[in-house]
Design an enzyme around this catalytic site. Structure first.
Site, mmCIF file in Angstrom:
data_model
loop_
_atom_site.group_PDB
_atom_site.id
_atom_site.type_symbol
_atom_site.label_atom_id
_atom_site.label_comp_id
_atom_site.label_asym_id
_atom_site.label_seq_id
_atom_site.Cartn_x
_atom_site.Cartn_y
_atom_site.Cartn_z
ATOM 1 N N HIS A 1 -0.632 -0.382 -9.942
ATOM 2 C CA HIS A 1 -1.057 -1.020 -8.955
ATOM 3 C C HIS A 1 -1.786 -2.363 -9.746
ATOM 4 C CE1 HIS A 1 -3.458 -1.241 -4.997
ATOM 5 N NE2 HIS A 1 -3.137 -2.336 -5.217
ATOM 6 N N GLU B 1 -3.093 7.188 -5.399
ATOM 7 C CA GLU B 1 -3.561 6.783 -6.446
ATOM 8 C C GLU B 1 -4.745 7.168 -6.964
ATOM 9 O OE1 GLU B 1 -3.686 2.261 -6.012
ATOM 10 O OE2 GLU B 1 -1.646 2.215 -5.268
ATOM 11 N N ARG C 1 0.924 -1.187 -0.114
ATOM 12 C CA ARG C 1 0.034 0.099 -0.164
ATOM 13 C C ARG C 1 1.000 1.317 0.098
ATOM 14 N NH1 ARG C 1 -3.430 -2.518 -1.539
ATOM 15 N NH2 ARG C 1 -5.550 -3.094 -0.639
#
Length: 302
Positions: free
Chosen positions: A269, A251, A222
């Site tokens: 991601h 993000e 993360r």
């Protein structure tokens, strides 16, 4: 049978594949931008936020099915207090995320992306990189994904080091009680721990300094675990040698400074983004929802 009973309201809190959306549409009345008070289920991603404000607006909610393994955006205490089940999709994406972690490590160490760009631009001069084998590799977080990374990292490592909540007697690696000690012992530091308040900005300037000028940093966990400003500074001034990043603090926004650095490999991601992994994740989301609405035990409850 009423339509609501036959097709309960479901709030799609995140984008899903066409196949998963079709499977959900067969079972539920889908809502994307609104969420009626009669909503009984939510399908979200590992970065979705379900806080008390949203829960208060959904008094009929029974289950939150997360399409991923992250759940730091879910207020679990509030969900539990309301009797709301929460499920994730563990195991089915473990191998894909672990594969990417090793891919990013190798790509940074051998400058694969920078050299690809050079060749495409007509160049052929090679900037020497560091040998990928024979390194001391550290893993922060030894859950399912961390252990899978360790198995893949072992052939490249002279030593494996790790930090977890406690030492693992069955794991052939050196335990460190804190991340600063782990970073100081490693040439490559891979982050594989959950997000949340307990790990927020745990990778700070001190940890990066401990990793050192020859150190490689990889994050497939993360973005919240990293002080991104400190990471950019460490890369700019040579405190560390490079980084492979699949996750970011805000993000999908990625700092422009990172985009200009040849020693950094950026990834959108995509840890679980394989055809096989996403199909298995979708199937598990549907299976958990089917089990819940049939009054059966959930397959992967939190």
């Amino acid at each position: 049978m009423t339509n609501e009973t036959a097709h309960p309201d479901l709030y799609l809190l995140a984008g899903v594949s066409p196949a998963l959306e079709a499977a959900l549409a067969e079972r539920f009345t889908l809502h994307r931008t609104d969420h009626p008070a009669t909503t009984r289920a939510i399908v979200g991603s590992g970065t979705s936020v379900v806080d008390t404000a949203l829960l208060d607006r959904l008094p009929a909610l029974e289950i939150i099915a997360i399409h991923g393994v992250g759940y730091d955006g879910i207020d679990l205490a509030a969900a539990k207090a309301r009797g709301i089940a929460v499920t994730t999709t563990p195991d089915v994406l473990t191998d894909d995320v672990a594969d990417l972690a090793i891919g990013l490590m190798l790509a940074v160490q051998r400058r694969i992306v920078a050299n690809d760009r050079a060749v495409r631009d007509g160049g052929w001069q090679v900037d020497l990189s560091r040998r990928a084998s024979g390194r001391r590799i550290g893993i922060f977080g030894l859950g399912r994904i961390g252990k899978a990374i360790a198995r893949r990292a072992a052939p490249f490592a002279t030593e494996l080091h790790y930090t977890a909540r406690s030492a693992k007697p069955d794991f052939a690696g050196v335990f460190h009680a804190d991340i600063a000690s782990l970073a100081a012992a490693c040439d490559a530091l891979i982050i594989a721990a959950p997000g949340g308040d307990a790990t927020s900005h745990i990778v700070d300037a001190g940890v990066l300094a401990a990793l050192g000028e020859n150190g490689i940093f990889v994050n497939i966990a993360r973005g919240s675990l990293v002080d991104e400003t400190a990471l950019i500074a460490a890369l700019e001034d040579g405190t560390i040698a490079g980084a492979g990043l699949d996750v970011f603090a805000d993000e999908p926004a990625v700092p422009d400074a990172l985009k200009t650095m040849d020693q950094v490999v950026l990834s959108p991601h995509q840890g679980s983004a394989t055809v096989d992994g996403r199909a298995a994740m979708a199937a598990l989301v549907v299976a958990n929802l089917d089990a819940h609405f049939a009054g059966k035990a959930l397959l992967t409850p939190l």
